[in-house]
Design a protein around this motif. Structure first.
Motif, short mmCIF file in Angstrom:
data_model
loop_
_atom_site.label_atom_id
_atom_site.label_comp_id
_atom_site.label_asym_id
_atom_site.label_seq_id
_atom_site.Cartn_x
_atom_site.Cartn_y
_atom_site.Cartn_z
N LEU A 1 6.91 2.23 -43.02
CA LEU A 1 5.66 2.86 -43.45
C LEU A 1 4.68 2.92 -42.28
O LEU A 1 4.70 2.06 -41.39
N ARG A 2 3.77 3.90 -42.36
CA ARG A 2 2.75 4.09 -41.33
C ARG A 2 1.44 4.41 -42.01
O ARG A 2 1.43 5.11 -43.04
N PRO A 3 0.30 3.97 -41.45
CA PRO A 3 -0.99 4.40 -42.01
C PRO A 3 -1.09 5.92 -42.03
O PRO A 3 -0.70 6.59 -41.06
N ALA B 1 -6.59 -0.85 -44.12
CA ALA B 1 -6.84 -0.46 -45.50
C ALA B 1 -6.71 1.06 -45.63
O ALA B 1 -6.87 1.80 -44.67
N GLY B 2 -6.37 1.50 -46.83
CA GLY B 2 -6.30 2.93 -47.08
C GLY B 2 -4.90 3.38 -47.42
O GLY B 2 -4.08 2.62 -47.96
N ARG B 3 -4.63 4.65 -47.11
CA ARG B 3 -3.36 5.25 -47.50
C ARG B 3 -2.26 4.88 -46.48
O ARG B 3 -2.49 4.89 -45.29
N TRP B 4 -1.08 4.61 -47.01
CA TRP B 4 0.11 4.37 -46.19
C TRP B 4 1.21 5.34 -46.63
O TRP B 4 1.35 5.60 -47.82
N LEU C 1 4.94 -0.58 -40.50
CA LEU C 1 5.39 -1.68 -41.34
C LEU C 1 6.87 -1.47 -41.63
O LEU C 1 7.27 -0.41 -42.11
N VAL C 2 7.65 -2.51 -41.36
CA VAL C 2 9.09 -2.44 -41.58
C VAL C 2 9.47 -3.53 -42.58
O VAL C 2 9.11 -4.70 -42.40
N VAL C 3 10.19 -3.14 -43.64
CA VAL C 3 10.59 -4.09 -44.68
C VAL C 3 12.08 -3.90 -44.96
O VAL C 3 12.54 -2.76 -45.14
N ALA D 1 15.87 4.48 -55.62
CA ALA D 1 14.88 3.45 -55.92
C ALA D 1 13.99 3.20 -54.70
O ALA D 1 14.26 3.68 -53.60
N GLY D 2 12.95 2.40 -54.92
CA GLY D 2 12.07 2.02 -53.82
C GLY D 2 10.90 2.96 -53.67
O GLY D 2 10.91 4.11 -54.10
N THR D 3 9.82 2.43 -53.08
CA THR D 3 8.60 3.21 -52.88
C THR D 3 8.88 4.43 -52.02
O THR D 3 9.59 4.35 -51.00
N GLN D 4 8.30 5.55 -52.39
CA GLN D 4 8.42 6.78 -51.61
C GLN D 4 7.07 7.47 -51.57
O GLN D 4 6.17 7.16 -52.35
N GLY D 5 6.91 8.40 -50.66
CA GLY D 5 5.67 9.16 -50.59
C GLY D 5 4.53 8.34 -50.02
O GLY D 5 4.70 7.64 -49.01
N GLU D 6 3.35 8.41 -50.65
CA GLU D 6 2.17 7.70 -50.18
C GLU D 6 1.71 6.69 -51.23
O GLU D 6 1.97 6.83 -52.42
#
Length: 720
Positions: free
Chosen positions: A716-718, A665-668, A645-647, A684-689
């Motif tokens: 992001l990757r599953p 579905a699940g962890r990314w 997933l690229v944003v 800033a921005g989402t990091q980790g899982e």
């Protein structure tokens, strides 16, 4: 008869010297004639060195003669005012080139033309020396000149091989490294001395003579690379190219490096950054350094500015052993009109079109190759094969293809000549490019031929059998123009230019594209890549990181010009090295580190490269959020690989609670956040899982609730 021939020799007008000079049967005897203007005396020696007699000076201008009782091998002992020279007689040797070579040359399909034309150390009829051969069909006389004959065009006139129009001569005992040119008597008089079009080595500019190359072959040690190359160059393989100008990348002790010094510094640097290939701006010898090599005259000679041809071969070999491919920029469309070059080479329009509407390029004040002439077609075909075969080069990036394809390129109405059908297409150039690509594909498997083509010409990378031009890749100039125009906008106005990012994905799979940010984008007032970015200093670096992430996550192979990887502020200048001192500052070092990480992800994640040229490798998720200047898509690598997933958020605002649908579905896991502090971002921005939620969005049953970083990208990757 003798007096008439002597006068012609004295005036350097004799186009058939072998019919008069050398050994000739005369009754029961063999009469040996030698034309040696300036010699005091000449002795004739047998092949074992025993004297046969002193030759009679039958004309004070320099004609020496001696009858022998029978035909035999002999040498000349020439008494010059400056000393004594012993050599075999060039005019005692038979023809050099075979009929097959001449036929294939005239046909335009000699695949190893460099082995018969030009200068080459050879052994001919048991004698070591140098063979010269040059195409000049409309010349009345051609001579080889150099230090070895005091640049005297009377001394070594050549033999014409009719009807091919090739002149040849073997000069015994001449050594590699000798400088030479051709003196040509054209239809209207003697021309300025010409360099050899087929020269494999040259003097250091601004000197313009050709040089006899070394005879020994280079001992290559890149067998593993060559055996793997076809696989490395497959369409589904990663291709990340670092473009550079060899003379201004990084200097050695305040001077341009040679090939060995460049290899010492460049190879570890490119390895560390994770590029798969380097692309060198033209290294074929060129008279004007300010042309950056794009106005070459020696299409078979590496520039002497960086060292000998053998050192260039060693450079390529070292790159290969380090796992780095080498691509050369190559210019088959035009050439400069310098007096020692190809323009009206034999006194007529030989390599170029005769009419200025066809043969003169108004943009660059250069001459345009007449690729419809079979010999010129073959000359350029051989040049391409020469670099690929003799130097193990992995690919050619063909410069200015658009200028070759269209007869009206950069011309006003009434200033161009239509083709035989009345159209604007250059049919001869099209045929040449198709032939070139077919020949390379069959004879150098795995080699790349890349088109720098800036129009919407269809099928540039489509196979010739399907009506295309047959290139392996095409530069995506539309993406380059649109994306640079978009990123230069103030974020406040980007919502009005949203289409400049989305439009390119309508045609992204119509060709095998390379996304180029090349030298042309950081010169002539366009500003550097970092210098184009809007906003304050922090925003400029954030925009640079975001742009690189956009480029590396977008379908298409990658090409980046030197200096862009660490954010050079000033435009590129070929007379200065890059501003390496900038790497002491955190933002510049962080930009370089981000590029290293992007290359790692690009190589290791099949979704980012495997289906680059197929629409099945890309899926839009968000392409219509112009208000927030957000784009989101999925990259897919096919069976056995995870989607990514690229944003991208092209505003300086943190966007909280931004929901994006996902196919799993699940962890990314966040693989990349360009706003992390390690990249000099704000953190800033989402990091980790994070876990997906069972909330449908964008056609997906599950979705992620993300925080989008300002002027930042997420990949992001599953996690399972």
């Amino acid at each position: 008869m003798n007096q008439n021939r002597v006068q012609r020799l004295q005036r350097a007008e004799d186009g058939d010297p072998f019919s008069f000079l050398g050994p000739h049967a005369q009754g029961d005897e063999t009469l040996v004639r030698a034309w040696l203007p300036g010699a005091d005396a000449v002795d004739l020696l047998s092949s074992d060195g025993s004297p046969l007699g002193r030759m009679h000076c039958s004309d004070p201008d320099g004609l020496f003669e001696l009858p022998l009782p029978q035909a035999q091998r002999y040498c000349l002992r020439i008494h010059w005012p400056s000393g004594v020279q012993e050599t075999e007689d060039p005019y005692a040797f038979g023809p050099l080139l075979g009929d097959t070579d001449l036929y294939l040359f005239a046909e335009g399909n000699h695949r190893q033309l460099w082995r018969c034309l030009g200068a080459a150390p050879v052994e001919h009829e048991g004698v070591a020396g140098v063979r010269f051969a040059v195409w000049a069909p409309n010349a009345r006389r051609v001579s080889v000149v150099g230090n070895f004959n005091s640049w005297d065009g009377r001394r070594h006139p050549m033999r014409l091989r009719y009807p091919a129009g090739v002149w040849e001569l073997f000069i015994p005992r001449l050594q590699p490294g000798e400088c030479y040119k051709y003196e040509i008597l054209g239809p209207h008089g003697v021309l300025p001395l010409r360099a050899d079009p087929m020269a494999q080595a040259t003097e250091m500019p601004p000197a313009t003579a050709s040089k006899v190359p070394q005879g020994e072959a280079f001992a290559w040690q890149d067998q593993q690379w060559m055996s793997e190359r076809e696989q490395r160059h497959a369409p589904q393989a990663p291709l990340a190219i670092y473009e550079l100008h060899a003379g201004s990348w990084q200097w050695q002790d305040d001077r341009t490096p040679d090939w060995d010094e460049l290899a010492e510094r460049l190879i570890p640097y490119v390895q560390d950054l994770g590029f798969t290939h380097i692309e060198l701006m033209p290294i074929m010898e060129h008279p004007f350094g300010g042309s950056w090599g794009y106005q070459p005259l020696s299409m078979f000679a590496p520039t002497a500015r960086l060292g000998s041809p053998q050192r260039f071969a060693a450079f390529v070999d070292r790159c290969h052993r380090a796992g780095i491919g080498v691509i050369l920029d190559w210019v088959p469309g035009h050439f400069p009109n310098d007096a020692h070059g190809l323009a009206e080479f034999d006194g007529t329009a030989l390599y170029e079109y005769a009419h200025p509407f066809e043969g003169f390029h108004p943009d660059w004040n250069t001459c345009i190759y007449n690729l419809g002439r079979t010999e010129v077609h073959g000359f350029m075909l051989a040049s391409a094969l020469y670099w690929l075969r003799e130097y193990h080069v992995d690919g050619l990036r063909v410069d200015a293809v658009a200028s070759m394809l269209y007869r009206d390129y950069s011309r006003e109405a009434g200033q161009w000549i239509p083709n035989r059908h009345g159209g604007r297409e250059n049919l001869e150039a099209i045929e040449f490019l198709q032939h070139l690509n077919e020949v390379v594909r069959s004879e150098v498997p795995g080699a790349l031929v890349i088109a720098e083509e800036s129009t919407a010409w269809p099928g540039v990378s489509r196979p010739v059998q399907q009506g295309g031009l047959g290139f392996s890749h095409k530069w995506n100039m539309g993406w380059m123009n649109d994306s640079l125009s978009y990123i230069q906008q103030d974020p406040l106005y980007r919502l009005h230019h949203h289409h400049q990012i989305t439009f390119g994905l309508h045609y992204a799979f119509s060709e095998r594209f390379i996304l180029p940010i090349s030298h042309d984008e950081v010169v002539h007032g366009k500003r550097s890549l970092l210098g184009r970015m809007p906003g304050d200093r922090w925003q400029q670096f954030a925009n640079l990181r975001l742009f690189l992430a956009l480029m590396w996550s977008h379908p298409g192979k990658k090409l980046l010009f030197m200096g862009c990887e660490f954010g050079q502020w000033r435009e590129w200048n070929h007379d200065q090295q890059l501003d390496w001192y900038l790497l002491q500052y955190p933002e510049h070092a962080a930009a370089q580190a981000l590029l290293r990480e992007l290359n790692r992800l690009y190589r290791e994640e099949p979704a980012l490269h495997r289906l680059d040229d197929q629409d099945s490798g890309f899926q839009w998720l968000i392409g219509d959020d112009a208000r927030n200047s957000v784009f989101a898509w999925l990259r897919k690598g096919g069976e056995g690989s995870a989607p990514l997933l690229v944003v991208h958020n092209f505003t300086p605002q943190v966007l909280d609670g931004y929901r994006i649908g996902v196919p799993h579905a699940g962890r990314w896991q966040v693989l990349l956040n360009t706003d992390e502090r390690r990249w000099s971002g704000s953190g800033a921005g989402t990091q980790g899982e994070l876990h997906s939620e069972q909330t449908a969005a964008h056609g997906q049953s599950d979705s992620l609730n993300l925080q989008l970083p300002p002027l930042g990208a997420l990949i992001l990757r599953p996690a399972h």
